[in-house]
Enzyme design. Structure first.
Site, PDB file in Angstrom:
ATOM      1  N   ILE A   1      52.883 -25.883  32.661  1.00 30.35           N
ATOM      2  CA  ILE A   1      52.581 -25.783  34.086  1.00 30.35           C
ATOM      3  C   ILE A   1      53.899 -25.844  34.855  1.00 30.35           C
ATOM      4  CG2 ILE A   1      51.327 -26.773  36.035  1.00 30.35           C
ATOM      5  CD1 ILE A   1      49.556 -25.615  33.824  1.00 30.35           C
TER       6      ILE A   1
ATOM      7  N   HIS B   1      50.283 -32.827  33.093  1.00 32.72           N
ATOM      8  CA  HIS B   1      49.420 -33.777  32.396  1.00 32.72           C
ATOM      9  C   HIS B   1      47.958 -33.574  32.774  1.00 32.72           C
ATOM     10  CE1 HIS B   1      53.249 -36.301  32.550  1.00 32.72           C
ATOM     11  NE2 HIS B   1      53.004 -36.207  31.251  1.00 32.72           N
TER      12      HIS B   1
ATOM     13  N   ASP C   1      56.841 -28.975  25.655  1.00 29.89           N
ATOM     14  CA  ASP C   1      57.498 -29.645  24.530  1.00 29.89           C
ATOM     15  C   ASP C   1      57.018 -28.974  23.242  1.00 29.89           C
ATOM     16  OD1 ASP C   1      58.913 -31.926  25.932  1.00 29.89           O
ATOM     17  OD2 ASP C   1      56.871 -32.242  26.615  1.00 29.89           O
TER      18      ASP C   1
ATOM     19  N   GLY D   1      51.200 -30.345  25.792  1.00 31.38           N
ATOM     20  CA  GLY D   1      51.706 -29.200  26.531  1.00 31.38           C
ATOM     21  C   GLY D   1      52.705 -28.403  25.725  1.00 31.38           C
TER      22      GLY D   1
ATOM     23  N   SER E   1      58.011 -35.349  34.064  1.00 28.45           N
ATOM     24  CA  SER E   1      58.161 -36.645  34.727  1.00 28.45           C
ATOM     25  C   SER E   1      59.604 -36.901  35.116  1.00 28.45           C
ATOM     26  CB  SER E   1      57.660 -37.763  33.808  1.00 28.45           C
ATOM     27  OG  SER E   1      56.300 -37.575  33.487  1.00 28.45           O
TER      28      SER E   1
END
Length: 281
Positions: free
Chosen positions: A178, A39, A152, A149, A188
């Protein structure tokens, strides 16, 4: 310096109006919180390209098709705000539920085609929830740029199609996945992995990399896929939802990487669903 946390739409519009009147570029980074370095890389990209940056934090119930998954999704607002302080973002948009979906709310944004496969097939209604909330976030924040990102990747394509089809004046930027030092794509949901499962989790990326190497050496995809799935199951993954070779532009199924392609995967480990994708050609 910590950015102001805005929870009501009126307050957000008061904040953004001077920016839009001045013709400033407003970058938005939509998140559901539990922020990690993935993020934060999006925030850094937004800071480079835009005059103003808004980070949104909203755990969107409409993109969950499993109530238990929604309930256990990590919520770490105070820690998230601390992580963002060093970036100097201009606002955190953390809307209360009634600001997103008031009692009279009756609209759904749906993107066909791209949403029929992979995540769309295994999570019915998921992308309707994504497209609906992202449309609202774009209009609420007056965004000119948005940052997502590539982890997804299917979601990225869906958002780009939605913005183009609805003539939304937003440039949707895709930013590199990342990874942790062992190759696991940051997510997450990784916070939900036990220590033992976290040790096994990088095997997903390892098997994907090995499969891609096999494709590049001319081996047939079905046999490579079968062996990769067997090795993942031996490593403790309880189910592989999909391990697909698809075209990068329209997600068409491919037997060989004879056009720009990506390898997509979703697999379960100790009750946690991990997803990943990597470029093939």
């Amino acid at each position: 310096m910590s950015a102001p946390i805005l929870r009501r739409l009126d307050d957000l519009r008061i904040a953004t109006r001077p920016w839009t009147l001045a013709g400033e570029r407003i970058g938005v980074v939509p998140t559901m919180g539990a922020l990690h370095d993935g993020h934060l890389s999006l925030v850094a990209a937004a800071k480079e390209r835009c005059d103003r940056v808004i980070v949104t934090i909203f755990v969107n119930p409409k993109q969950f098709n499993n109530a238990a998954d929604l309930d256990k999704y990590p919520r770490t607002e105070e820690e998230d705000a601390r992580k963002l302080a060093r970036f100097g973002v201009d606002a955190l948009w953390v809307p209360e539920a009634d600001q997103m979906y008031p009692a009279s709310f009756a609209t759904t944004v749906s993107v066909s085609g791209l949403t029929d496969v992979m995540e769309g097939a295994f999570r019915p209604g998921h992308f309707d929830g994504v497209a609906t909330v992202v449309t609202k976030l774009f209009t609420q924040t007056s965004a000119t740029d948005a940052f997502f990102g590539e982890k997804d990747f299917q979601q990225l394509l869906v958002v780009r199609r939605m913005a183009a089809d609805l003539d939304l004046p937003v440039t949707v930027h895709g930013c590199p996945t990342i990874r942790d030092i062992d190759g696991l794509a940051l997510s997450s949901r990784n916070l939900l992995l036990s220590d033992r499962a976290r040790t096994s989790a990088p095997r997903l990326h390892e098997e994907m990399e090995a499969l891609v190497e096999g494709l590049r050496s001319g081996q047939a995809f079905p046999a490579l896929r079968e062996r990769a799935v067997a090795r993942l199951e031996k490593a403790g993954f309880t189910r592989v939802d999909y391990l697909d070779l698809r075209a990068q532009d329209d997600l068409a199924t491919l037997d060989a990487p004879d056009r720009p392609a990506r390898l997509f995967a979703a697999a379960w480990l100790a009750g946690v669903r991990l997803i990943d994708n990597i470029a093939v050609a």
